[in-house]
Scaffold this motif. Structure first.
Motif, mmCIF file in Angstrom:
data_model
loop_
_atom_site.group_PDB
_atom_site.id
_atom_site.type_symbol
_atom_site.label_atom_id
_atom_site.label_comp_id
_atom_site.label_asym_id
_atom_site.label_seq_id
_atom_site.Cartn_x
_atom_site.Cartn_y
_atom_site.Cartn_z
ATOM 1 N N LEU A 9 0.818 -1.220 0.000
ATOM 2 C CA LEU A 9 0.000 0.000 0.000
ATOM 3 C C LEU A 9 0.853 1.272 0.000
ATOM 4 O O LEU A 9 0.326 2.375 -0.152
ATOM 5 N N ALA A 10 2.159 1.106 0.179
ATOM 6 C CA ALA A 10 3.023 2.286 0.295
ATOM 7 C C ALA A 10 3.047 3.076 -1.006
ATOM 8 O O ALA A 10 3.075 2.509 -2.093
ATOM 9 N N ASP B 179 8.848 3.274 0.323
ATOM 10 C CA ASP B 179 8.499 1.945 -0.190
ATOM 11 C C ASP B 179 7.880 1.046 0.882
ATOM 12 O O ASP B 179 7.464 -0.070 0.588
ATOM 13 N N GLN B 180 7.799 1.540 2.125
ATOM 14 C CA GLN B 180 7.175 0.758 3.201
ATOM 15 C C GLN B 180 5.893 1.411 3.702
ATOM 16 O O GLN B 180 4.968 0.736 4.136
ATOM 17 N N CYS B 181 5.863 2.726 3.698
ATOM 18 C CA CYS B 181 4.673 3.474 4.115
ATOM 19 C C CYS B 181 4.771 4.890 3.568
ATOM 20 O O CYS B 181 5.791 5.265 3.002
ATOM 21 N N GLY B 182 3.695 5.646 3.733
ATOM 22 C CA GLY B 182 3.679 7.025 3.238
ATOM 23 C C GLY B 182 3.048 7.131 1.863
ATOM 24 O O GLY B 182 2.815 6.125 1.185
ATOM 25 N N VAL B 183 2.758 8.351 1.487
ATOM 26 C CA VAL B 183 2.150 8.647 0.190
ATOM 27 C C VAL B 183 3.185 9.381 -0.657
ATOM 28 O O VAL B 183 3.798 10.342 -0.182
ATOM 29 N N ALA B 184 3.386 8.931 -1.877
ATOM 30 C CA ALA B 184 4.324 9.610 -2.782
ATOM 31 C C ALA B 184 3.627 10.842 -3.351
ATOM 32 O O ALA B 184 2.862 10.763 -4.309
#
Ligand SMILES: Cc1ncc(COP(=O)(O)O)c(C=O)c1O
Length: 273
Positions: A139-140, A196-201
Motif C-alpha cells: 500500500l506504500a 516503499d514501506q509506508c507514506g504517500v508519494a
C-alpha cells in the motif's frame, strides 16, 4: 450540490454498499486549481492510475475523469480545490472483491484553503506525532482511502499555530507529515524519506524531486532517522494544495527559512501546470 458530482451526475450521495465507504477500497486525489485549471493534473492522474493498478481494478478513462474534474472546477473558485475519489464501486459481500464492479467517481469542489499565507513565506511550526505509520509495501506510495493513521495523528493536537505533525514508523524513521512529504537540506544536498514501506508519494514531492535534479542539487531518497530531522539546518514539507512550506520551528528550536526551499518555491511559481 453543484460542486459535487457522482458518476458524472450532479449529486452528493453514494450508495451504502460502496466499497470505498465500507472498506476504504479506493483512492483519492486532492488537486489545487490555479486560474481555474487543475494544477499538475497529469501527475495526479498518473498516481491514481498506479493506485488502481495496485488495488487491481480498472481506472476510469482519463478523458472522463478530466472532463468531470474540469466541470466541477468551472463552478469552484479559480484558486480552490477539486477532490477526486475513485472507489472499486459497490458490491460483494465481505472483503472479496466482486469480479465485476463499476468504479464510483466522486468529484467535489472546495474554496481555497484557509491556511495563513505567512506560512509559505515565514515557515510553519512542525511537531512530532506519537501515532506511528504501519509498514505495508503493497500500500506504500499510493493515495488509498484508508487514512486512519493520519486522522489519529491529526487529532493529537488542537493548537492552530502548529501547522503540521511529523509521522514516524515504528522504528523511529521519519516518513512524512500528516498531509505532506518531508525534505531536509544540508550543504546543497536535499534528502527525503524513501516511501516503499509506508507514506504517500506526493505529487508535490515528485515535482520537487524533478526540480532539484534540474537545478543540479544533490538528492538522496533514503532512510531518515528522527535525530537527523532534529539536527537539519533546513526543513520543509510539501503538498499539492499548499505547495512548499518551510519549517521554522521544530522540536523546541527555531530554524531559518532556507535558501533551497525558497529556490524551489520560485520554481513552483514559474511552473507550467
Ligand atoms: C499522508 C499524505 N502524505 C503526503 C501528502 C502529499 O501529497 P500531495 O503532494 O500529492 O498533496 C498527502 C496529501 O494530502 C497526504 O495526505
Amino acid at each position: 450540490v453543484s460542486r459535487c458530482r457522482v458518476n458524472g451526475r450532479v449529486a452528493d450521495t453514494v450508495v451504502a454498499l460502496d466499497r470505498g465507504l465500507n472498506y476504504g477500497d479506493g483512492l483519492f486525489e486532492t488537486v489545487r486549481l490555479v486560474g481555474g485549471a487543475p494544477r499538475f493534473w497529469p501527475r495526479h492522474l498518473a498516481r491514481l492510475t498506479a493506485g488502481c493498478e495496485r488495488l487491481g481494478f480498472a481506472c476510469p478513462a482519463a478523458t472522463l475523469l478530466e472532463a468531470e474534474v474540469q466541470s466541477v472546477a468551472d463552478v469552484t473558485p479559480p484558486d480552490g480545490i477539486v477532490k477526486l475519489v475513485v472507489t472499486r464501486g459497490a458490491g460483494g459481500r465481505g472483503y472479496r472483491p466482486p469480479a465485476t464492479a463499476e468504479p464510483t467517481r466522486i468529484v467535489t469542489g472546495h474554496g481555497a484553503p484557509a491556511y495563513d499565507p505567512a506560512w509559505t513565506t515565514g515557515g510553519i511550526a512542525l511537531r512530532v506525532c506519537s501515532t506511528h505509520l504501519g509498514r505495508n509495501p503493497r500500500l506504500a506510495g499510493i493515495k488509498h482511502l484508508n487514512r486512519l493513521e493520519q486522522v489519529l495523528a491529526r487529532a493529537e493536537w488542537t493548537d492552530d499555530d502548529v501547522a503540521e505533525g511529523l509521522m514516524l514508523d515504528a522504528s523511529g524513521l521519519a516518513i512524512c507529515g500528516t498531509q505532506s512529504n518531508l525534505f531536509l537540506a544540508r550543504d546543497g544536498v536535499l534528502a527525503t524519506p524513501r516511501l516503499d514501506q509506508c507514506g504517500v508519494a506526493g505529487v508535490m514531492r515528485g515535482f520537487v524531486l524533478e526540480c532539484a535534479r534540474s537545478l543540479g542539487l544533490g538528492l538522496e531518497v533514503r532512510d531518515v532517522p528522527l535525530s537527523e530531522v532534529e539536527a537539519a539546518p533546513e526543513l520543509f514539507v510539501t503538498n499539492a494544495v499548499v505547495g512548499i512550506w518551510p519549517v521554522s520551528a521544530f522540536a523546541g528550536h527555531r530554524l531559518p527559512v532556507g535558501p533551497i526551499a525558497q529556490r524551489l518555491q520560485a520554481a513552483l511559481a514559474a511552473a507550467v501546470p
